[in-house]
Write a protein that holds these residues in place. Structure first.
Motif, mmCIF file in Angstrom:
data_model
loop_
_atom_site.group_PDB
_atom_site.id
_atom_site.type_symbol
_atom_site.label_atom_id
_atom_site.label_comp_id
_atom_site.label_asym_id
_atom_site.label_seq_id
_atom_site.Cartn_x
_atom_site.Cartn_y
_atom_site.Cartn_z
ATOM 1 N N TRP A 115 0.791 -1.232 0.000
ATOM 2 C CA TRP A 115 0.000 0.000 0.000
ATOM 3 C C TRP A 115 0.826 1.286 0.000
ATOM 4 N N LEU A 116 2.058 1.225 0.526
ATOM 5 C CA LEU A 116 2.817 2.467 0.683
ATOM 6 C C LEU A 116 3.163 3.144 -0.644
ATOM 7 N N PRO A 117 3.555 2.415 -1.713
ATOM 8 C CA PRO A 117 3.817 3.119 -2.981
ATOM 9 C C PRO A 117 2.617 3.927 -3.470
ATOM 10 N N PHE A 118 1.398 3.391 -3.281
ATOM 11 C CA PHE A 118 0.193 4.137 -3.686
ATOM 12 C C PHE A 118 0.014 5.370 -2.803
ATOM 13 N N GLY A 119 0.288 5.217 -1.492
ATOM 14 C CA GLY A 119 0.187 6.354 -0.577
ATOM 15 C C GLY A 119 1.202 7.433 -0.913
ATOM 16 N N ALA A 120 2.447 7.017 -1.223
ATOM 17 C CA ALA A 120 3.496 7.988 -1.568
ATOM 18 C C ALA A 120 3.168 8.697 -2.879
ATOM 19 N N CYS A 121 2.611 7.950 -3.852
ATOM 20 C CA CYS A 121 2.218 8.552 -5.129
ATOM 21 C C CYS A 121 1.083 9.562 -4.906
ATOM 22 N N VAL A 174 9.293 18.387 -5.039
ATOM 23 C CA VAL A 174 10.524 17.621 -5.293
ATOM 24 C C VAL A 174 10.728 16.564 -4.212
ATOM 25 N N ILE A 175 10.491 16.929 -2.944
ATOM 26 C CA ILE A 175 10.722 16.006 -1.818
ATOM 27 C C ILE A 175 9.739 14.836 -1.859
ATOM 28 N N THR A 176 8.451 15.114 -2.138
ATOM 29 C CA THR A 176 7.480 14.008 -2.175
ATOM 30 C C THR A 176 7.725 13.102 -3.385
ATOM 31 N N PHE A 177 8.179 13.679 -4.508
ATOM 32 C CA PHE A 177 8.556 12.839 -5.653
ATOM 33 C C PHE A 177 9.727 11.933 -5.271
ATOM 34 N N GLY A 178 10.735 12.520 -4.598
ATOM 35 C CA GLY A 178 11.885 11.721 -4.162
ATOM 36 C C GLY A 178 11.473 10.593 -3.233
ATOM 37 N N PHE A 179 10.544 10.884 -2.309
ATOM 38 C CA PHE A 179 10.089 9.844 -1.378
ATOM 39 C C PHE A 179 9.385 8.721 -2.137
ATOM 40 N N TYR A 180 8.583 9.069 -3.124
ATOM 41 C CA TYR A 180 7.872 8.060 -3.925
ATOM 42 C C TYR A 180 8.867 7.124 -4.622
ATOM 43 N N ILE A 181 9.905 7.698 -5.235
ATOM 44 C CA ILE A 181 10.897 6.870 -5.933
ATOM 45 C C ILE A 181 11.689 6.023 -4.943
ATOM 46 N N VAL A 182 12.047 6.607 -3.789
ATOM 47 C CA VAL A 182 12.795 5.856 -2.766
ATOM 48 C C VAL A 182 11.976 4.666 -2.267
ATOM 49 N N VAL A 183 10.664 4.864 -2.047
ATOM 50 C CA VAL A 183 9.790 3.774 -1.580
ATOM 51 C C VAL A 183 9.719 2.659 -2.626
ATOM 52 N N LEU A 184 9.548 3.037 -3.894
ATOM 53 C CA LEU A 184 9.537 2.022 -4.959
ATOM 54 C C LEU A 184 10.866 1.272 -5.004
ATOM 55 N N ASN A 185 11.960 2.018 -4.875
ATOM 56 C CA ASN A 185 13.289 1.409 -4.951
ATOM 57 C C ASN A 185 13.523 0.441 -3.794
ATOM 58 N N ALA A 186 13.035 0.822 -2.600
ATOM 59 C CA ALA A 186 13.286 0.013 -1.401
ATOM 60 C C ALA A 186 12.309 -1.150 -1.254
ATOM 61 N N SER A 187 11.293 -1.217 -2.138
ATOM 62 C CA SER A 187 10.278 -2.262 -1.966
ATOM 63 C C SER A 187 10.826 -3.660 -2.220
ATOM 64 N N ARG A 188 12.011 -3.749 -2.835
ATOM 65 C CA ARG A 188 12.623 -5.067 -3.071
ATOM 66 C C ARG A 188 13.992 -5.153 -2.407
ATOM 67 N N GLN A 189 14.112 -4.557 -1.243
ATOM 68 C CA GLN A 189 15.416 -4.475 -0.592
ATOM 69 C C GLN A 189 15.809 -5.819 0.031
ATOM 70 N N PRO A 190 16.905 -6.444 -0.427
ATOM 71 C CA PRO A 190 17.255 -7.780 0.071
ATOM 72 C C PRO A 190 17.992 -7.790 1.417
ATOM 73 N N THR A 191 18.552 -6.650 1.836
ATOM 74 C CA THR A 191 19.368 -6.661 3.055
ATOM 75 C C THR A 191 18.621 -6.140 4.272
ATOM 76 N N LEU A 192 17.293 -6.016 4.177
ATOM 77 C CA LEU A 192 16.500 -5.542 5.310
ATOM 78 C C LEU A 192 15.757 -6.727 5.917
ATOM 79 N N GLU A 193 15.948 -6.943 7.228
ATOM 80 C CA GLU A 193 15.284 -8.069 7.887
ATOM 81 C C GLU A 193 13.772 -7.867 7.863
ATOM 82 N N GLU A 194 13.047 -8.966 7.711
ATOM 83 C CA GLU A 194 11.610 -8.910 7.430
ATOM 84 C C GLU A 194 10.832 -8.141 8.489
ATOM 85 N N GLY A 195 11.169 -8.330 9.770
ATOM 86 C CA GLY A 195 10.395 -7.703 10.840
ATOM 87 C C GLY A 195 10.585 -6.206 10.961
ATOM 88 N N LYS A 196 11.543 -5.643 10.217
ATOM 89 C CA LYS A 196 11.870 -4.225 10.388
ATOM 90 C C LYS A 196 11.330 -3.351 9.259
#
Length: 485
Positions: free
Chosen positions: A38-44, A77-99
């Protein structure tokens, strides 16, 4: 207080989204709807809500919080950056699941602090918003599963951040003691000559040091390459771009105090020249891509000083436009770094070898990002540097403009080495995980590359927005798409 809730819609929408993340991070382990759903839709949605409020204006909370063209430009500019960062981080392999929910919540609080920073027009409010934006970063940077480098990066960022914060607060006390006000509108009418107000000049220099830390301007840059290298690729994308927008908007607001020839303006010009030269020469020696981007951001901080020292609305507009260009160009390159390092490792230049065969969309998008960061036409990086140069020429700092041109030539070598490795080198490391070549990776890279090229070819709408924002800081009345000031 002059409270006007309609002028605060972007901040309130973003606050609701961050509170939803907070509730989710506090929820039980059984109740865990995936935040990536849901967060990418919220950020968009936050991005589009901010765009619809671009014409809002007003002053609130005893005149410490101002909604104007400059604040709205940077909030978009800041909200656009946050949207791209959220999309980029949605497949982050080095983040533990519970965090995951905690991670996005901290990024959200930091972004909310930056949005508040964009509207702050009083020094204590600026300081508090800066701290809100910074504290989350202290917790986010070490979040890289069992990585000692991430812990080291977190410690360095906290230590340097504490020193910069102390300097800024110490400088603020000097300004209050000598100028008897902390409102930027009133400080505009005060003297900033060292002969008249030596303590005030020292105080403003120290206060600006807190902004220079965020911007990674020499000599406040020490944390930058180490934090980029130690943090995960997706976190580094946030740290490399978003906090710098907060620093740039504050520097744009404070630049109205400066006139060419003042001692503090000359200090900024000298630091800008040192920053771009040191950053580019240091980047030449790097083989780790994130360290290379870290030193390059030190150079870009120096470029932004060129617009700020000109003492004109056009210079401030050029600095704001270049800040936006910097964010988009860097998010594009970090997107590709995150996709090529599909296992979350740190990339070396050799890891890009043969990328055009394995992931052609990523390789061509990387080329667009590298050409933009150099400043080659027809990219937005070229137009950004062009606007900086034309705004600063003939305002007493022509030597700084020449330094920028020479440094852009130096930067060609290491930026185009990204292109060279991706397109001309064949022998890639054999043990490395293959790049993520799916539709999501290619579409994201393609859209960011298209933005870099399109804004480079048609910069007028955004640049005129930035110029008008600069004029409002000087009290010049502008009419901009229905926004009368």
């Amino acid at each position: 207080m002059n409270f006007n809730i309609t002028a605060l819609v972007p901040e309130l929408f973003f606050l609701c989204m961050v509170l939803a993340l907070m509730v989710q991070s506090l929820g039980s382990r059984e109740w865990k709807p995936p935040v990536e759903k849901w967060l990418p839709f919220g950020a968009c949605a936050a991005f589009f809500v901010t765009i619809t409020g671009f014409h809002l204006h007003g002053t609130m909370f005893w005149d410490v919080y101002k909604v104007d063209l400059m604040s709205q430009f940077f909030k978009i500019v800041i909200t656009f950056g946050f949207y791209i960062v959220v999309l980029n981080a949605s497949r982050q392999p080095t983040l533990e699941e519970g965090k995951r929910a905690d991670y996005y919540m901290l990024l959200g609080f930091s972004t909310l602090g930056l949005m508040m920073l964009a509207s702050s027009v009083e020094l204590i409010t600026i300081y508090l918003a800066l701290e809100l934006a910074s504290y989350s970063m202290y917790a986010v940077i070490p979040l890289r599963a069992k990585d000692k480098g991430a812990a080291e990066a977190g410690i360095k960022y906290i230590m340097f951040g504490a020193v910069a914060t102390a300097l800024a607060l110490y400088g603020l006390s000097y300004i209050m003691a000598t100028q008897h006000t902390t409102y930027i509108a009133e400080l505009m009418n005060k003297s900033w000559s060292f002969a008249d107000q030596p303590m005030a000049v020292v105080g403003l220099s120290l206060f600006l040091g807190g902004m220079f830390f965020k911007l990674a301007l020499f000599p406040f840059h020490f944390w930058c390459p180490d934090v980029y290298q130690g943090a995960s690729n997706e976190t580094a994308a946030f740290v490399a771009t978003m906090p710098k927008m907060g620093a740039i908007v504050v520097l744009c607001r404070l630049a109205v105090l400066l006139k060419p020839g003042l001692e503090i303006t000359t200090i900024l010009a000298v630091l800008g020249a040192l920053s771009m030269t040191f950053g580019n020469l240091s980047a030449l020696a790097q083989t780790d891509i994130k360290r290379l981007l870290g030193f390059s951001s030190v150079a870009h901080a120096g470029y932004i000083m060129v617009g700020l020292v000109s003492g004109t609305p056009e210079g401030i507009g050029a600095a704001a436009f270049y800040g936006m260009a910097y964010l988009v160009m860097n998010l594009l390159v970090f997107w590709i770094v995150s996709r090529v390092a599909s296992d979350g490792r740190n990339l070396k230049l050799n890891d890009l070898n043969g990328l055009y065969k394995k992931a052609p969309a990523l390789a061509f998008s990387l080329a667009a990002g590298a050409f933009a960061l150099v400043g080659l036409p027809p990219t937005m990086g070229f137009m950004g540097k062009f606007f900086l140069i034309t705004s600063a020429w003939d305002h007493g700092y022509n030597w700084l403009v020449i330094t920028l041109v020479v440094n852009s030539a130096i930067a060609i070598y290491y930026y185009l080495s990204l292109f060279r490795h991706a397109f001309t080198e064949e022998s890639a490391p054999s043990q490395a995980a293959p790049p993520d070549n799916g539709w999501f990776a290619s579409a994201g890279a393609g859209m960011l590359a298209a933005a870099v090229l399109l804004i480079g070819m048609v910069p007028a709408p955004l640049f005129n927005f930035a110029i008008n924002a600069g004029k409002t800081l000087y009290g010049i009345t502008v009419t901009f798409a229905g926004a009368g000031h």
